[in-house]
Scaffold this active site. Sequence first.
Site, PDB file in Angstrom:
ATOM      1  N   TYR A 170     -26.722  11.582  16.746  1.00 27.07           N
ATOM      2  CA  TYR A 170     -27.456  11.470  15.472  1.00 27.07           C
ATOM      3  C   TYR A 170     -28.942  11.195  15.687  1.00 27.07           C
ATOM      4  CZ  TYR A 170     -22.604  10.509  14.144  1.00 27.07           C
ATOM      5  OH  TYR A 170     -21.247  10.556  13.998  1.00 27.07           O
ATOM      6  N   TYR A 215     -16.368  10.411   4.659  1.00 27.79           N
ATOM      7  CA  TYR A 215     -16.702  10.783   6.037  1.00 27.79           C
ATOM      8  C   TYR A 215     -15.422  10.680   6.853  1.00 27.79           C
ATOM      9  CZ  TYR A 215     -18.255  10.635  10.840  1.00 27.79           C
ATOM     10  OH  TYR A 215     -18.381  10.891  12.182  1.00 27.79           O
ATOM     11  N   ASP A 222      -7.164   8.270   5.752  1.00 31.30           N
ATOM     12  CA  ASP A 222      -7.937   8.106   6.978  1.00 31.30           C
ATOM     13  C   ASP A 222      -8.389   6.648   7.055  1.00 31.30           C
ATOM     14  OD1 ASP A 222      -9.791   7.947   8.973  1.00 31.30           O
ATOM     15  OD2 ASP A 222     -11.055   9.590   8.277  1.00 31.30           O
ATOM     16  N   LYS A 229     -10.654   3.944  16.009  1.00 28.38           N
ATOM     17  CA  LYS A 229     -11.669   2.909  16.196  1.00 28.38           C
ATOM     18  C   LYS A 229     -11.120   1.594  16.777  1.00 28.38           C
ATOM     19  CE  LYS A 229     -15.670   4.597  13.806  1.00 28.38           C
ATOM     20  NZ  LYS A 229     -15.616   5.595  12.730  1.00 28.38           N
TER      21      LYS A 229
HETATM   22  C1  LIG Z   1     -15.472   7.090  12.785  1.00 27.55           C
HETATM   23  C2  LIG Z   1     -14.582   7.755  11.832  1.00 27.55           C
HETATM   24  C3  LIG Z   1     -13.930   8.960  12.164  1.00 27.55           C
HETATM   25  C4  LIG Z   1     -14.186   9.693  13.449  1.00 27.55           C
HETATM   26  O1  LIG Z   1     -13.791   8.981  14.572  1.00 27.55           O
HETATM   27  P1  LIG Z   1     -14.401   9.364  16.018  1.00 27.55           P
HETATM   28  O2  LIG Z   1     -13.622   8.530  16.958  1.00 27.55           O
HETATM   29  O3  LIG Z   1     -15.853   9.012  15.952  1.00 27.55           O
HETATM   30  O4  LIG Z   1     -14.199  10.826  16.204  1.00 27.55           O
HETATM   31  C5  LIG Z   1     -13.061   9.493  11.234  1.00 27.55           C
HETATM   32  N1  LIG Z   1     -12.830   8.889  10.056  1.00 27.55           N
HETATM   33  C6  LIG Z   1     -13.437   7.736   9.706  1.00 27.55           C
HETATM   34  C7  LIG Z   1     -13.128   7.115   8.393  1.00 27.55           C
HETATM   35  C8  LIG Z   1     -14.346   7.140  10.571  1.00 27.55           C
HETATM   36  O5  LIG Z   1     -14.983   6.020  10.217  1.00 27.55           O
END
Ligand SMILES: *Cc1c(COP(=O)(O)O)cnc(C)c1O
Length: 423
Positions: free
Chosen positions: A13, A141, A235, A264
Amino acid sequence: MADLPTEHLWLPYAQMQKTPTPLRAARTEGTRIFLDDGRPLIDAVSSWWTACHGYNHPHIIDAMERQLHAMPHVMFGGLVHEPAEYLAARLTAMLPGPLAHVFFADSGSVAVEVAMKMAVQVWINRGVRGRTRFLSFRDGYNGDTLAAMSVADPDEGMHALFKGYLPEQVIAPLPRDAETTAEFERLLGEHAGEIAAIVIEPLVQCAGGMKMHAPEVLRAVADAARRNGVLLICDEIAVNFGRTGTLFAHTQAGIAPDILCLGKALTGGAINLAATVATSDVFDVFLSDDPQAALMHGPTYMANPLACAAANASLDLFETEPRLDQVSAIAAQLTRELAPLADLPGVVDIRIKGAIGAVEVNDLHDLDWLKAQFVEAGIWLRPFGKVIYTMPPFTIASEDLSAITGAMADILPRWAARREPKK
Ligand SMILES: *Cc1c(COP(=O)(O)O)cnc(C)c1O
């Protein structure tokens, strides 16, 4: 080591033409990142929301060390191993309802790709044609790969830049009130026959600006998905493992997603790992005599044993240490200490959910100055999209959390003063 060149790195970024020289991290410990000049920084953002137990927790290090000597990696095609079996069994036991089948991936974006691929193939395997699109939400996102980008907020997700290459999804407002509910229901109703699944970040849209919604909003989305016969993908990559006050965010709405993405903080921030968890109903659609009906996906480092060992150790810590109590203490402290910031010039909103505290401002000027001020104050914090936020490790000492909120209170007025138009 201090003069090693960074010119061969391409940073995330970042406009590489003018990006300021990044700080160099040398080691981590507890809640702190130590720079190579020895300066400690309190990590206010848990290394992109991963280090929920702080850094270098001895229990995670021990587990990884043992695994490192036994088997750092082995391919997952045709082979399985105990760290993955144990982790999948534990995750499915922790999750409510029929979320019973875990597909491991190596990043959150890939976990989202897998979830989307699963959802599309569920319809194909059922013999239903034309359900290849997704409904997702403004300010969403879900990662940086192409399918994940396609369900992001159209402006933030750079849909215009990649127009013609990204699949065009149906992007709706979250149903927060009568007007947005009508718009959401209209879009869903109009497109239901083309939609494989709804994709939503439960309770907090993190990278889209720490936008929070009540469990009722999430429940309305889940109900609408059922009524319209589309799948629901939650997600939870940003908010899983306690961040919103419960182990998983979607349980606060009492809903049952068909597919759940985890990532994460799954390994407590030690190493990359993500997972796509499906219900038995979804899983069963892939059972067939037809080889084409199988899920054709398999990241090379899928279910890496070292990462699974770290994740298992992280789950141990949720059992042996009072993480959720720490989250509620952080929430209470953030509520107390961020409230006065509402009166600062330029501040338009203060939002708190669990161990997430966000201060929204009316514009984001002088970003490099702002970041440097926090570093100067001994705080590692990365403002973006008009929010200055903290998502600290759950183990943060209350005086360290006060140092973060105190730095915000000190720096934000000086920063606002710089915003005054200079004639
Ligand atoms: C960070 C994130 C992703 C992507 O995860 P990466 O390990 O960076 O590929 C997907 N969804 C959400 C909600 C996120 O915060």
